[in-house]
Structure formats: C-alpha cells, structure tokens
Design a protein around this motif. Sequence first.
Motif, PDB file in Angstrom:
ATOM      1  N   LEU A  98       1.410   6.855  -0.885  1.00  0.00           N
ATOM      2  CA  LEU A  98       0.960   7.327  -0.820  1.00  0.00           C
ATOM      3  C   LEU A  98      -0.676   6.727  -0.919  1.00  0.00           C
ATOM      4  O   LEU A  98      -0.511   6.609  -2.332  1.00  0.00           O
ATOM      5  N   ILE A  99      -1.404   5.712  -0.213  1.00  0.00           N
ATOM      6  CA  ILE A  99      -2.405   4.969  -0.445  1.00  0.00           C
ATOM      7  C   ILE A  99      -3.985   5.590   0.318  1.00  0.00           C
ATOM      8  O   ILE A  99      -3.884   6.075   0.410  1.00  0.00           O
ATOM      9  N   THR A 100      -5.065   5.167  -1.574  1.00  0.00           N
ATOM     10  CA  THR A 100      -5.721   6.258  -0.994  1.00  0.00           C
ATOM     11  C   THR A 100      -6.763   5.352  -1.188  1.00  0.00           C
ATOM     12  O   THR A 100      -7.215   4.449  -2.792  1.00  0.00           O
ATOM     13  N   PHE A 101      -7.827   5.033  -0.593  1.00  0.00           N
ATOM     14  CA  PHE A 101      -9.088   3.921  -0.715  1.00  0.00           C
ATOM     15  C   PHE A 101      -9.853   4.539  -1.579  1.00  0.00           C
ATOM     16  O   PHE A 101     -10.460   5.385  -0.404  1.00  0.00           O
ATOM     17  N   TYR A 102     -10.648   4.005  -2.232  1.00  0.00           N
ATOM     18  CA  TYR A 102     -12.235   4.895  -2.683  1.00  0.00           C
ATOM     19  C   TYR A 102     -12.962   3.527  -3.010  1.00  0.00           C
ATOM     20  O   TYR A 102     -12.748   2.634  -3.245  1.00  0.00           O
ATOM     21  N   ARG A 103     -14.145   4.145  -3.292  1.00  0.00           N
ATOM     22  CA  ARG A 103     -15.262   3.737  -3.445  1.00  0.00           C
ATOM     23  C   ARG A 103     -16.186   2.457  -4.991  1.00  0.00           C
ATOM     24  O   ARG A 103     -15.957   1.294  -4.706  1.00  0.00           O
ATOM     25  N   GLY A 104     -15.436   3.194  -5.270  1.00  0.00           N
ATOM     26  CA  GLY A 104     -15.258   3.155  -6.881  1.00  0.00           C
ATOM     27  C   GLY A 104     -15.681   4.539  -7.920  1.00  0.00           C
ATOM     28  O   GLY A 104     -16.283   5.107  -7.546  1.00  0.00           O
ATOM     29  N   GLY A 105     -15.365   3.985  -9.091  1.00  0.00           N
ATOM     30  CA  GLY A 105     -15.549   5.250  -9.898  1.00  0.00           C
ATOM     31  C   GLY A 105     -17.117   5.324 -10.075  1.00  0.00           C
ATOM     32  O   GLY A 105     -17.242   7.017 -10.763  1.00  0.00           O
ATOM     33  N   TRP A 106     -18.165   5.298  -9.637  1.00  0.00           N
ATOM     34  CA  TRP A 106     -19.793   5.299  -9.791  1.00  0.00           C
ATOM     35  C   TRP A 106     -19.718   6.566  -8.841  1.00  0.00           C
ATOM     36  O   TRP A 106     -21.013   6.888  -8.764  1.00  0.00           O
ATOM     37  N   CYS A 107     -19.176   6.648  -7.981  1.00  0.00           N
ATOM     38  CA  CYS A 107     -19.021   7.834  -6.959  1.00  0.00           C
ATOM     39  C   CYS A 107     -18.779   9.293  -7.389  1.00  0.00           C
ATOM     40  O   CYS A 107     -17.286   9.133  -6.904  1.00  0.00           O
ATOM     41  N   PRO A 108     -19.471   9.789  -7.441  1.00  0.00           N
ATOM     42  CA  PRO A 108     -19.028  10.652  -7.575  1.00  0.00           C
ATOM     43  C   PRO A 108     -17.868  12.191  -6.353  1.00  0.00           C
ATOM     44  O   PRO A 108     -17.128  12.790  -6.773  1.00  0.00           O
ATOM     45  N   PHE A 109     -17.792  11.617  -5.849  1.00  0.00           N
ATOM     46  CA  PHE A 109     -16.894  12.646  -4.357  1.00  0.00           C
ATOM     47  C   PHE A 109     -15.398  11.378  -4.143  1.00  0.00           C
ATOM     48  O   PHE A 109     -14.493  12.340  -4.639  1.00  0.00           O
ATOM     49  N   CYS A 110     -15.473  10.410  -4.866  1.00  0.00           N
ATOM     50  CA  CYS A 110     -14.583   9.506  -4.863  1.00  0.00           C
ATOM     51  C   CYS A 110     -13.815  10.036  -6.141  1.00  0.00           C
ATOM     52  O   CYS A 110     -12.185  10.571  -6.387  1.00  0.00           O
ATOM     53  N   VAL A 125       2.394   6.122   4.237  1.00  0.00           N
ATOM     54  CA  VAL A 125       3.665   5.170   4.203  1.00  0.00           C
ATOM     55  C   VAL A 125       5.024   5.565   3.931  1.00  0.00           C
ATOM     56  O   VAL A 125       5.478   5.380   3.153  1.00  0.00           O
ATOM     57  N   ASP A 126       6.175   5.469   5.477  1.00  0.00           N
ATOM     58  CA  ASP A 126       7.420   5.993   4.879  1.00  0.00           C
ATOM     59  C   ASP A 126       7.673   3.836   3.997  1.00  0.00           C
ATOM     60  O   ASP A 126       7.363   2.999   4.669  1.00  0.00           O
ATOM     61  N   GLN A 127       9.220   4.506   3.804  1.00  0.00           N
ATOM     62  CA  GLN A 127       9.966   3.324   3.040  1.00  0.00           C
ATOM     63  C   GLN A 127       9.933   2.294   3.692  1.00  0.00           C
ATOM     64  O   GLN A 127      10.225   1.176   3.221  1.00  0.00           O
ATOM     65  N   LYS A 128      10.100   2.708   5.133  1.00  0.00           N
ATOM     66  CA  LYS A 128      10.295   0.991   5.985  1.00  0.00           C
ATOM     67  C   LYS A 128       8.833   1.055   6.526  1.00  0.00           C
ATOM     68  O   LYS A 128       8.781  -0.918   6.634  1.00  0.00           O
ATOM     69  N   GLY A 129       7.896   1.027   5.901  1.00  0.00           N
ATOM     70  CA  GLY A 129       6.176   0.602   5.744  1.00  0.00           C
ATOM     71  C   GLY A 129       5.446   0.780   6.843  1.00  0.00           C
ATOM     72  O   GLY A 129       4.837   0.124   7.094  1.00  0.00           O
ATOM     73  N   VAL A 130       6.476   2.359   7.389  1.00  0.00           N
ATOM     74  CA  VAL A 130       4.821   2.056   8.881  1.00  0.00           C
ATOM     75  C   VAL A 130       4.456   3.845   8.642  1.00  0.00           C
ATOM     76  O   VAL A 130       4.539   4.417   7.769  1.00  0.00           O
ATOM     77  N   VAL A 131       2.793   3.240   8.602  1.00  0.00           N
ATOM     78  CA  VAL A 131       1.981   4.765   8.671  1.00  0.00           C
ATOM     79  C   VAL A 131       2.264   5.549   8.884  1.00  0.00           C
ATOM     80  O   VAL A 131       2.725   5.485  10.437  1.00  0.00           O
ATOM     81  N   ARG A 132       2.526   6.752   8.559  1.00  0.00           N
ATOM     82  CA  ARG A 132       3.235   7.809   9.311  1.00  0.00           C
ATOM     83  C   ARG A 132       1.675   8.906   9.577  1.00  0.00           C
ATOM     84  O   ARG A 132       1.732   9.403  10.589  1.00  0.00           O
ATOM     85  N   ASN A 133       0.653   8.784   8.564  1.00  0.00           N
ATOM     86  CA  ASN A 133      -0.694   9.714   8.276  1.00  0.00           C
ATOM     87  C   ASN A 133      -1.502   8.810   7.974  1.00  0.00           C
ATOM     88  O   ASN A 133      -0.938   8.047   7.401  1.00  0.00           O
TER      89      ASN A 133
END
Length: 215
Positions: free
Chosen positions: A74-86, A183-191
Amino acid sequence: MALATQLANVQDKFDREAPDQVKRAINNSRSEVSTTFNRGAAIQEGATLPAFHLSNPSGGKTDSADLLAKGPILITFYRGGWCPFCNLALRDLQLNLDAFKAKGITLVAISPELPDQSLSTAEKNELKFIVLSDVGNKFARQLGIVWKQPDTLRPVFKAFGNDLQQHNGDDSFEVPVPCTLLVDQKGVVRNAHMEPDFTKRLDASVALTWADALQ
C-alpha cells in the motif's frame, strides 16, 4: 478520533486564525488544483505500477521488486512533513499498521523530501513503516500526480517557515497530489484514491477493506 474529524479540526483552526491574505492564497490554490487535476491522466486501477528505486532514510535504496516479492504493498504519497494534513494521514496509517501486517500488506510512504527530511518525518510521527524519498517527484510524475503549486503560495510558505527548496533539494515548488495505491503482488494497481484537495485524505479503514478484497 476519526481521521476525517482530525482533518476538519485542523481546517477549522486555520479558518479561524489564519490572516485573510493567507487564507485567500491557500483557498485559491486548493480550488485551482481541485479543478485542474486530470484524474484521467493519472495511473488507473488495473494498470501495472512502474518499477521504482528510491532512497530511504538509511542512505540506501529500496526497490519495488523487493517489496512485491514479499506481498502486496500500500503506497501513500504525501506532500511533506511540513503539511499537518499529511502528518495526520501518516499517523492514521501507523495506528493501523498491525492490521495491515496481519493482512500481509507492506506500507510505503513516499514524498519528494530529501532522505534526511523523510527521516525527520518518520521520527516525528513515530512511523514504523517504510518512508522513501522521490527526489524531484520523478516517480510521482510517472504516475501523473504532480502538481506545481502557484507562486502566490511562496510568501505563505515563507511566513510559516517552510522552505521547500531546503526540504526537497530543488526549487520546483512541486508536490504530489495526495494519493494512495494498493498494489497486488503481481504489481497491478488494484485500488487507487487521489484527492487533489489536500485537506481530505483516505481513512486507513477504507484501505483495509481494499486489502480484504485481495484475500
């Protein structure tokens, strides 16, 4: 307290206390990215995740192939540690880390921050999962989730003491749109969940239901 409530509390405090010119600049930028972000150009469910080879806070590199060899990620992209929402979103994932592990899911957080800044973010939020640096947003750009912030925000960042050039090692003023991919073990984005309004984030409980569907 639910993540949505925590996020709303931060936004309410900002609305009450921030100077009008700051609110105007940030609200205008939120409106801009919300209306201009092209979800259709971003990575889609069913697509194969591009391979990544990103720096970790230990000074080494982390490969997507090595992670996927162990199971789904499960990959999550965040803007940076300066962002309180992140920070709130990252802590929400940390609180649910054991539940993800029980389902065989490896958590990975990615930002454009330099490795030492990523380490600071991990330490500040007491994160026990993988935090990686996508310097220059190169991987995020492959996924179609990079947003160049308007220059009207530069004085706002300066007023808050957030030097993105120092954090990210460049002056592009670009950040990833908050995004979470299972991402499932085959590398496919499932959600895939992408929310250009950075004040709104995916609750970890929703991602856990995604994981259940992999079983």
